[in-house]
Design an enzyme around this catalytic site. Structure first.
Site, PDB file in Angstrom:
ATOM      1  N   HIS A  56       0.860  -0.419  -0.151  1.00 48.86           N
ATOM      2  CA  HIS A  56      -0.080  -0.208  -0.501  1.00 48.86           C
ATOM      3  C   HIS A  56       0.700   1.352  -0.266  1.00 48.86           C
ATOM      4  O   HIS A  56       2.275   0.786   0.969  1.00 48.86           O
ATOM      5  CB  HIS A  56      -0.453   0.087   0.936  1.00 48.86           C
ATOM      6  CG  HIS A  56      -1.972  -1.481   0.755  1.00 48.86           C
ATOM      7  ND1 HIS A  56      -3.256  -0.817   2.283  1.00 48.86           N
ATOM      8  CD2 HIS A  56      -1.848  -1.992   0.626  1.00 48.86           C
ATOM      9  CE1 HIS A  56      -3.598  -2.686   1.876  1.00 48.86           C
ATOM     10  NE2 HIS A  56      -3.263  -2.510   1.253  1.00 48.86           N
ATOM     11  N   GLU A  58       0.605   4.071   1.917  1.00 45.82           N
ATOM     12  CA  GLU A  58       1.340   4.391   2.942  1.00 45.82           C
ATOM     13  C   GLU A  58       2.481   3.382   3.595  1.00 45.82           C
ATOM     14  O   GLU A  58       3.269   3.959   3.944  1.00 45.82           O
ATOM     15  CB  GLU A  58       0.319   3.738   4.072  1.00 45.82           C
ATOM     16  CG  GLU A  58      -1.311   4.670   4.019  1.00 45.82           C
ATOM     17  CD  GLU A  58      -2.105   3.934   2.927  1.00 45.82           C
ATOM     18  OE1 GLU A  58      -1.615   3.712   1.974  1.00 45.82           O
ATOM     19  OE2 GLU A  58      -3.582   4.014   3.606  1.00 45.82           O
ATOM     20  N   CYS A  86      -5.974   2.262   6.001  1.00 48.08           N
ATOM     21  CA  CYS A  86      -6.925   0.788   6.606  1.00 48.08           C
ATOM     22  C   CYS A  86      -5.943   0.383   7.517  1.00 48.08           C
ATOM     23  O   CYS A  86      -5.550   0.182   8.468  1.00 48.08           O
ATOM     24  CB  CYS A  86      -6.259  -0.277   5.311  1.00 48.08           C
ATOM     25  SG  CYS A  86      -5.021  -0.670   5.428  1.00 48.08           S
ATOM     26  N   CYS A  89      -2.381  -0.391   7.435  1.00 51.77           N
ATOM     27  CA  CYS A  89      -1.271   0.719   7.390  1.00 51.77           C
ATOM     28  C   CYS A  89      -1.644   1.440   9.348  1.00 51.77           C
ATOM     29  O   CYS A  89      -0.740   2.337   9.366  1.00 51.77           O
ATOM     30  CB  CYS A  89      -1.822   1.178   6.371  1.00 51.77           C
ATOM     31  SG  CYS A  89      -1.187   0.962   4.880  1.00 51.77           S
TER      32      CYS A  89
END
Length: 166
Positions: A56, A58, A86, A89
């Site tokens: 992801h 992040e 999410c 993260c």
């Protein structure tokens, strides 16, 4: 006049990263980590490209920021991300300890920074709490994600139509 230290300025940097993801047919989420008014890392979703569910924006931005700072602690940093983090993260964010998290659009179903849960707050009692600012350029961030998924649905329809013709 553009304020080069504003949340909107840095969110535009994250939106540029999201655009890179969009062009690569990745879910268009971008992130930047800022320290003392300087971007120290940039990243965009690369889940499909790397075949890695943890890639992801992040996560990649946090890892790059830790390398830049030569420390796993991101004290004094702000993470800007185009969509609410999410749970995976958010957990990583708590452990990296940035001062702030600024996100664009909320994720009511999967967000963990105020969506259905807030892991960045003091409750649950994790080892770190981040200040959270939500909704910065939220409509632009949401618009990019909606366009991406609209186009993805259209591509699927075309693919299904081609399969029927064969």
């Amino acid at each position: 006049m553009i304020d080069l230290q504003s949340d909107e300025f840095f969110m535009r940097q994250a939106l540029r990263e999201a655009q890179r993801a969009y062009k690569a047919t990745e879910v268009p989420i971008g992130a930047v980590v800022v320290r003392e008014g300087q971007v120290i890392s940039r990243a965009w979703n690369q889940v499909e490209m790397l075949r890695d569910a943890t890639a992801h924006a992040e996560m990649l931005a946090l890892t790059a920021a830790q390398s830049a700072m030569e420390d796993w602690r991101l004290e004094g940093c702000t993470l800007y991300v185009t969509k609410e983090p999410c749970p995976m993260c958010a957990g990583a964010i708590v452990h990296c300890r940035p001062e702030r998290v600024v996100f664009g659009c909320p994720d009511p179903k999967g967000g963990a920074a105020g969506g259905w849960i807030n892991l960045l707050d003091a409750n649950p009692p994790l080892n770190h709490k981040c200040e959270v600012s939500a909704g910065v350029l939220g409509e632009e961030c949401l618009g990019m994600i909606q366009s991406f998924f609209r186009e993805a649905r259209e591509r699927k329809k075309v693919e299904k139509g081609l399969e029927k013709e064969e």
